[in-house]
Design an enzyme around this catalytic site. Structure first.
Site, PDB file in Angstrom:
ATOM      1  N   HIS A 108      18.303   2.114  -6.974  1.00 17.52           N
ATOM      2  CA  HIS A 108      17.237   1.241  -6.477  1.00 17.52           C
ATOM      3  C   HIS A 108      16.260   1.678  -5.978  1.00 17.52           C
ATOM      4  CE1 HIS A 108      15.824  -3.217  -5.267  1.00 17.52           C
ATOM      5  NE2 HIS A 108      15.343  -2.060  -3.585  1.00 17.52           N
ATOM      6  N   ALA A 109      14.673   1.512  -6.669  1.00 14.51           N
ATOM      7  CA  ALA A 109      13.786   2.650  -6.078  1.00 14.51           C
ATOM      8  C   ALA A 109      12.948   2.206  -4.644  1.00 14.51           C
ATOM      9  CB  ALA A 109      12.181   1.903  -7.041  1.00 14.51           C
ATOM     10  N   HIS A 161       3.982   0.986  -6.464  1.00 15.77           N
ATOM     11  CA  HIS A 161       4.116   0.733  -5.423  1.00 15.77           C
ATOM     12  C   HIS A 161       4.614   1.123  -3.932  1.00 15.77           C
ATOM     13  CE1 HIS A 161       6.299  -3.136  -2.416  1.00 15.77           C
ATOM     14  NE2 HIS A 161       7.286  -1.655  -2.215  1.00 15.77           N
ATOM     15  N   HIS A 183       3.971   3.764  -0.299  1.00 12.53           N
ATOM     16  CA  HIS A 183       4.954   4.011   1.263  1.00 12.53           C
ATOM     17  C   HIS A 183       4.821   5.583   1.457  1.00 12.53           C
ATOM     18  CE1 HIS A 183       7.314   0.478   1.062  1.00 12.53           C
ATOM     19  NE2 HIS A 183       7.886   0.318  -0.325  1.00 12.53           N
ATOM     20  N   GLU A 219       5.355  -3.110   2.631  1.00 14.26           N
ATOM     21  CA  GLU A 219       5.700  -3.511   1.774  1.00 14.26           C
ATOM     22  C   GLU A 219       3.889  -4.209   1.358  1.00 14.26           C
ATOM     23  OE1 GLU A 219       8.218  -3.985   0.017  1.00 14.26           O
ATOM     24  OE2 GLU A 219       9.007  -2.345   1.464  1.00 14.26           O
ATOM     25  N   HIS A 251      20.344 -11.108   2.452  1.00 15.39           N
ATOM     26  CA  HIS A 251      19.937 -10.753   4.172  1.00 15.39           C
ATOM     27  C   HIS A 251      20.414 -11.492   4.566  1.00 15.39           C
ATOM     28  CE1 HIS A 251      16.700  -9.944   1.185  1.00 15.39           C
ATOM     29  NE2 HIS A 251      16.508  -8.634   1.763  1.00 15.39           N
ATOM     30  N   TYR A 290       9.258 -10.481   4.625  1.00 15.52           N
ATOM     31  CA  TYR A 290       8.490 -10.557   3.325  1.00 15.52           C
ATOM     32  C   TYR A 290       7.876 -11.671   2.536  1.00 15.52           C
ATOM     33  CZ  TYR A 290      12.678  -7.449   2.753  1.00 15.52           C
ATOM     34  OH  TYR A 290      13.487  -7.059   3.342  1.00 15.52           O
TER      35      TYR A 290
HETATM   36 ZN   LIG Z   1       8.813  -1.087  -0.733  1.00 14.94          ZN
END
Ligand SMILES: [Zn+2]
Length: 608
Positions: free
Chosen positions: A347-348, A377, A381, A405, A507, A517
């Site tokens: 998972h990135a 993306h 960060h 995000e 979640h 989000y």
């Molecule tokens: Zn992210």
């Protein structure tokens, strides 16, 4: 993803000391201010030291999973929990102290807000909360549904929901997942709510929902209204998208499965939670304009891109804005491809190990369009982390939790055909003409616009649960009512009151706040529009590329460098010139699609 203090531990546990009354004399107030300053200095010192070691342990764990690295990472996680509990307790002692400086008060608040689920100070409460939270998460992780009567894992079911077009099979997967994963969690969840609420009260918040809403430089009530205001701005576009997609599903499946009016059946949208609909783009793509005109994956392959070259291209976007190149250690220490000989988490994520310059990404890059966008993306960060690395420890964060995000997504939005031409991936002569825009925009809206009501309602449901306005007996009914009201979707089968469909979304058992989000989806378009204006872009907003524009980079960096040191409206103002979050940029971005949808929908009765 960011690393503060062992993020896997944030969700657990706290014991609390009650506040005391304010001191009567000026001398006492000065003493208290000095005590608060010393307390914050000590907290920042210990947390910073812990974070570097904990990040290293966690990095090794996720890039080389063994029993040993699991144990070491868990040990650092536990130490992180212990620290955050101790400092939140300590911070609450200063609640009644008046006249503290802006920075001291802000940092004390951050320490208290660092606990997602606080436990009250009574014997066994912290342990019980921890046991329940862990059990819920592991139930979710091990959860299974069925397909053709045979068990199917969560990740396989997600993939199958995205690709299968057989309404009976979709119904089976949807229903089995919700019944088997969600329903058994209900009693545990109700208990968790009641324990954590007691803990939140001891920290000075009316309930856990109010604690979560307190991190936005406004009152909890103001924040709830702010979410509603933003939703009202973007709802007309969602309504048109809903109307169009419903008609296409009706054509495809027939009225028995999907009636032409009313809500959409939730299992038909290509996603277990109906939260993003991009997986069914092929079902809704209009003939002629549905083809987006170029295939980025094929371009990457034919131009000989490898993972390093893809990341270099991403870095090139940021350096074109005048931001510095990534440090040499980024290239030495990042995990760009999946190692052949060991288990890793693919998972990135983006990391800042030493809170200074030791930036890294962890991905298992494949040569395709999705990963190309994800690289842009994740590097967002990293560039955010680096821009605020001069701030004190407790300000090493986004302006609010939607910002981080949104930055990554805002840059990812910039992967437009214009940009691909600029970096030589796409021949100018082959760049899609304006008549392909509808396909591009519809494809994006299927994910980004479709998500908005879901992003809003998940925490709306939780806020009601934490405040007690939604009782355990109404958990399921209220969830379905919100899904119907905001998303206009219904379950494929009637849901019994004993079901617990919220638990079937990670979640909820994972206790991860969700408003961020929704906010990130709104903010990324606001950032994009600000950049377009600063670059003097004259064309339609969605076509803008500000690649190579140093003026945009300079203003962007002003916002990033503030970290969490100032109330977020100031950070927003530094880049966009506005102190208010604004959904109108999203509307402007999708305007050509909106007009097109309205024409398509003329013959239909929209709404549900
Ligand atoms: Zn992210």
């Amino acid at each position: 993803m960011r690393n503060l203090i062992g993020r896997r531990t944030w969700r657990v546990v706290l014991a609390v000391v009650l506040m005391r009354s304010a001191p009567a004399f000026t001398q006492a107030a000065e003493d208290d201010a000095a005590k608060a300053a010393a307390f914050i200095a000590q907290a920042e010192k210990e947390l910073a030291a812990h974070s570097v070691l904990a990040s290293r342990a966690e990095w090794i764990n996720v890039t080389y999973i063994t029993d040993d690295t699991d144990a070491i990472a868990a040990e650092f996680g536990a130490r992180g929990t212990e620290l955050s509990v101790r400092f939140a307790k300590g911070a609450a002692k200063f609640d009644g102290v008046k006249g503290l400086s802006f920075d001291l008060r802000r940092k004390l608040d951050f320490l208290k807000q660092g606990i997602v689920l606080p436990a009250p100070d009574k014997p066994g409460a912290a342990q019980e909360l921890n046991v329940i939270a862990t059990r819920l998460q592991s139930q979710y992780g091990k959860g299974k549904g069925t397909l053709d009567g045979k068990p199917i894992s969560g990740s396989d079911i997600e993939e199958a929901m995205g690709t299968m077009r057989d309404a009976e099979k979709l119904k089976e997967m949807w229903t089995s997942w919700h019944d088997q994963v969600g329903a058994p969690m209900r009693d545990d969840y109700a208990r968790l709510v009641s324990i954590a609420n007691e803990g939140a009260k001891e920290l000075g918040y009316v309930d856990v929902g109010a604690l979560w809403r307190s991190g936005y430089d406004m009152t909890a009530d103001e924040f709830a209204r702010e979410m509603d205001r933003l939703w009202a701005q973007v709802k007309p576009l969602y309504d048109q998208l809903h109307c169009y997609v419903r008609a296409k599903l009706n054509e495809r499946y027939g009225a028995k499965v999907q009636p032409a009016t009313g809500p959409i059946r939730a299992d038909l949208l290509g996603n277990m939670w109906a939260q993003e609909w991009g997986n069914i783009y092929d079902l809704v793509a209009p003939k002629g304009v549905g083809d987006i005109g170029y295939d980025l994956t094929r371009l990457l392959v034919s131009k000989g891109y490898d993972p390093v070259k893809m990341v270099k291209a991403g870095e090139g976007f940021y350096t074109s804005l005048g931001l510095p190149a990534l440090p040499a250690t980024f290239w030495e220490r990042s995990q760009l491809v999946k190692p052949r000989d060991r288990e890793v988490v693919c998972h990135a994520s983006a990391w800042d190990i030493d809170n200074k310059e030791d930036l890294r990404i962890k991905m298992c890059i494949k040569i395709n369009a999705d990963d190309f966008v994800t690289i842009h993306h994740e590097l967002g960060h990293n560039y955010y982390q680096r821009a605020y690395n001069h701030q004190p420890y407790l300000y090493l964060n986004g302006a609010h939790d939607g910002f981080h995000e949104a930055i990554g997504d805002f840059i990812a939005l910039s992967v437009t055909p214009e940009y691909l031409v600029q970096i030589g991936l796409l021949d100018a002569a082959k760049a899609p003409s304006a008549d392909k825009d509808i396909g591009l925009l519809l494809r994006q809206a299927m994910d980004k616009v479709a998500f908005l009501p879901f992003g809003l309602l998940l925490d709306k449901w939780r806020w009601g649960v934490f405040s007690g306005s939604t009782k355990p007996g109404d958990y399921e009914a209220e969830w379905n009512a919100l899904r119907l009201r905001y998303q206009g979707v219904v379950p494929p089968v009637a849901r019994p009151a004993t079901a617990f469909d919220p638990g079937a979304k990670y979640h909820i058992p994972g206790n991860t706040p969700y408003a961020r989000y929704f906010l990130a989806r709104i903010l990324q378009f606001q950032f994009f529009k600000a950049a377009a204006e600063q670059a003097g872009w004259k064309g339609p907003l969605h076509r803008c590329s500000f690649y190579g524009n140093k003026a945009v980079g300079e203003r962007l960096n002003k916002m990033l460098a503030m970290g969490a040191s100032r109330p977020w409206p100031e950070a927003l103002d530094a880049f966009t010139g506005s102190r208010k979050m604004d959904g109108s940029a999203l509307i402007e971005y999708f305007r050509p699609l909106m007009t097109w949808l309205e024409t398509q929908n003329k013959a239909h009765q929209c709404g549900w």
